[in-house]
Design a protein around this motif. Structure first.
Motif, PDB file in Angstrom:
ATOM      1  N   SER A 191      -6.608  -1.095  -5.336  1.00 14.35           N
ATOM      2  CA  SER A 191      -5.730  -2.088  -4.714  1.00 14.35           C
ATOM      3  C   SER A 191      -5.872  -3.451  -5.381  1.00 14.35           C
ATOM      4  O   SER A 191      -4.884  -4.185  -5.525  1.00 14.35           O
ATOM      5  CB  SER A 191      -6.042  -2.190  -3.220  1.00 14.35           C
TER       6      SER A 191
ATOM      7  N   THR B 236      -0.951  -0.655  11.554  1.00 13.78           N
ATOM      8  CA  THR B 236      -0.279  -1.664  10.741  1.00 13.78           C
ATOM      9  C   THR B 236       1.208  -1.549  11.031  1.00 13.78           C
ATOM     10  O   THR B 236       1.703  -0.454  11.353  1.00 13.78           O
ATOM     11  CB  THR B 236      -0.542  -1.433   9.231  1.00 13.78           C
TER      12      THR B 236
ATOM     13  N   TYR C 270      -9.124  -4.091   2.074  1.00 10.91           N
ATOM     14  CA  TYR C 270      -8.895  -5.535   1.993  1.00 10.91           C
ATOM     15  C   TYR C 270      -7.790  -5.887   1.006  1.00 10.91           C
ATOM     16  O   TYR C 270      -6.933  -6.722   1.290  1.00 10.91           O
ATOM     17  CB  TYR C 270     -10.195  -6.233   1.602  1.00 10.91           C
TER      18      TYR C 270
ATOM     19  N   CYS D 250      -5.408  -3.955  -0.256  1.00  9.51           N
ATOM     20  CA  CYS D 250      -4.141  -3.256  -0.069  1.00  9.51           C
ATOM     21  C   CYS D 250      -3.157  -4.216   0.593  1.00  9.51           C
ATOM     22  O   CYS D 250      -3.499  -4.914   1.550  1.00  9.51           O
ATOM     23  CB  CYS D 250      -4.351  -2.026   0.807  1.00  9.51           C
ATOM     24  N   TRP D 251      -1.927  -4.237   0.079  1.00  3.43           N
ATOM     25  CA  TRP D 251      -0.938  -5.186   0.600  1.00  3.43           C
ATOM     26  C   TRP D 251       0.287  -4.437   1.096  1.00  3.43           C
ATOM     27  O   TRP D 251       0.931  -3.706   0.356  1.00  3.43           O
ATOM     28  CB  TRP D 251      -0.540  -6.186  -0.474  1.00  3.43           C
TER      29      TRP D 251
ATOM     30  N   PRO E 108      -3.721  -1.549   4.799  1.00  2.44           N
ATOM     31  CA  PRO E 108      -4.161  -2.952   4.696  1.00  2.44           C
ATOM     32  C   PRO E 108      -4.786  -3.452   5.986  1.00  2.44           C
ATOM     33  O   PRO E 108      -4.289  -3.173   7.083  1.00  2.44           O
ATOM     34  CB  PRO E 108      -2.855  -3.705   4.382  1.00  2.44           C
TER      35      PRO E 108
ATOM     36  N   HIS F 264      -4.994  -9.384   7.951  1.00  4.52           N
ATOM     37  CA  HIS F 264      -5.592 -10.592   7.401  1.00  4.52           C
ATOM     38  C   HIS F 264      -5.421 -11.769   8.354  1.00  4.52           C
ATOM     39  O   HIS F 264      -4.363 -11.958   8.939  1.00  4.52           O
ATOM     40  CB  HIS F 264      -4.950 -10.951   6.061  1.00  4.52           C
TER      41      HIS F 264
END
Length: 325
Positions: free
Chosen positions: A28, A180, A214, A216-217, A235, A238
């Motif tokens: 990632s 998510t 962390y 991964c978007w 992800p 954040h």
């Protein structure tokens, strides 16, 4: 679209990775060099990583070997992110070396059809080249990821705490429902609507290993081979400072306190935690969470003696829209 099909046994066997997976984080993080999407989130890391790669002399081998092997494409070889990575970097790298040569050749042939690869990648089925790859991966991790390790650990600990709240209040279905905004749980199927390939994975009692990542978007990632232990790298939520201009735009829309509470809800937040982050009383925080809930931006669920606030799809979409500005 990617779909995971669960049985009752799969729900019982679904679990959360206990620690960062070093090779999913590696993959990632390499994607962060290949796109500007979400780069503001990792701005400090990106700047330091570029400097470290240049100073260490790793820039050339990373560009020549790692970036081609971990493209932002619909497929890269599964053996590069082995399940053994949950036990640490050394174990993960040993698993890469131990991968059967026939599997490596098969997966690299698939990768070559998904994106253009250098000709040398066809020789990864040979141990000498794979050992060279492992040493570059080790050096990359030491130079680029290890200095940021404490921050990654903190983010993953917060993610595990958020996930534990959903698990305690809603069971595994509650956990899957709040992974998510990019996934949705429709019993007995976990769907990833934006996935670049059409795939159905029948877990057949194996359960699913959830790997919060962390670097991964936006979109989660899974292994392509349905015969391998099923995983979903997704992800973390954040909670980070906004890029210049973004916070002002969100505050103009919602006001400073509500903008702060909305951002906090991305990681899951109780009323008292929201009050501390916003610097207001609990009563005032309750007023703002009520307003955000009435607007459809957050949802609230009672967990024992507290109320947990999380983003709705609309709230997540609002934050993503701000992130793209």
């Amino acid at each position: 679209m990617l779909r995971f099909h669960f049985t009752a046994e799969d729900l019982a066997n679904t679990r959360l990775a206990p620690s960062p997976h070093p090779l999913w984080e590696t993959a990632s993080s390499l994607h962060r060099f290949q796109t500007r999407n979400g780069r503001w989130m990792y701005a400090d890391w990106y700047r330091n990583a570029c400097a470290s790669l240049q100073e260490s002399g790793l820039g050339r081998p990373v560009g020549a070997m790692l970036l081609p092997l971990f493209p932002r494409a619909r497929y890269y070889a599964d053996f590069l992110t082995p399940a053994e990575g949950v036990d640490g970097l050394d174990t993960a790298l040993e698993a890469i070396l131990a991968t059967p040569d026939t599997q490596v050749r098969r997966e690299m042939a698939l990768a070559g059809r998904a994106s253009r690869l250098p000709s040398w990648t066809t020789r990864l089925g040979e141990q000498p080249l794979r050992r060279e790859l492992v040493e570059v991966l080790r050096a990359y991790h030491r130079t680029v990821l290890a200095p940021h390790e404490e921050h990654v650990q903190q983010a993953l600990q917060a993610e595990r705490a958020r996930s534990a709240r959903h698990l305690l209040s809603g069971g595994v279905a509650g956990l899957l429902s709040h992974l998510t905004p990019a996934v949705r749980w429709r019993h007995p199927v976990l769907e990833v609507p934006g996935y670049p390939t059409e795939s159905d994975v029948h877990l057949n009692g194996r359960g699913l290993l959830l790997i919060p990542t962390y670097f991964c978007w936006n979109l989660p990632v899974a292994l392509a081979d349905p015969g391998l232990p099923p995983v979903l790298a997704y992800p973390v939520h954040h909670a980070a400072p906004s890029p210049p201009g973004e916070e002002q735009a969100l505050q103009s829309l919602l006001g400073r306190t509500r903008a702060t509470v909305l951002r906090a809800a991305a990681a899951g937040v109780t009323t008292s935690e929201a009050a501390r982050q916003a610097g207001v009383s609990t009563g005032t925080a309750t007023h703002h969470t009520t307003a955000l809930r009435d607007a459809g931006l957050i949802s609230s669920r009672r967990c024992a003696n507290t109320v947990l606030h999380t983003l709705t799809a609309l709230g997540a979409a609002l934050l993503r829209a701000q992130q793209r500005t």
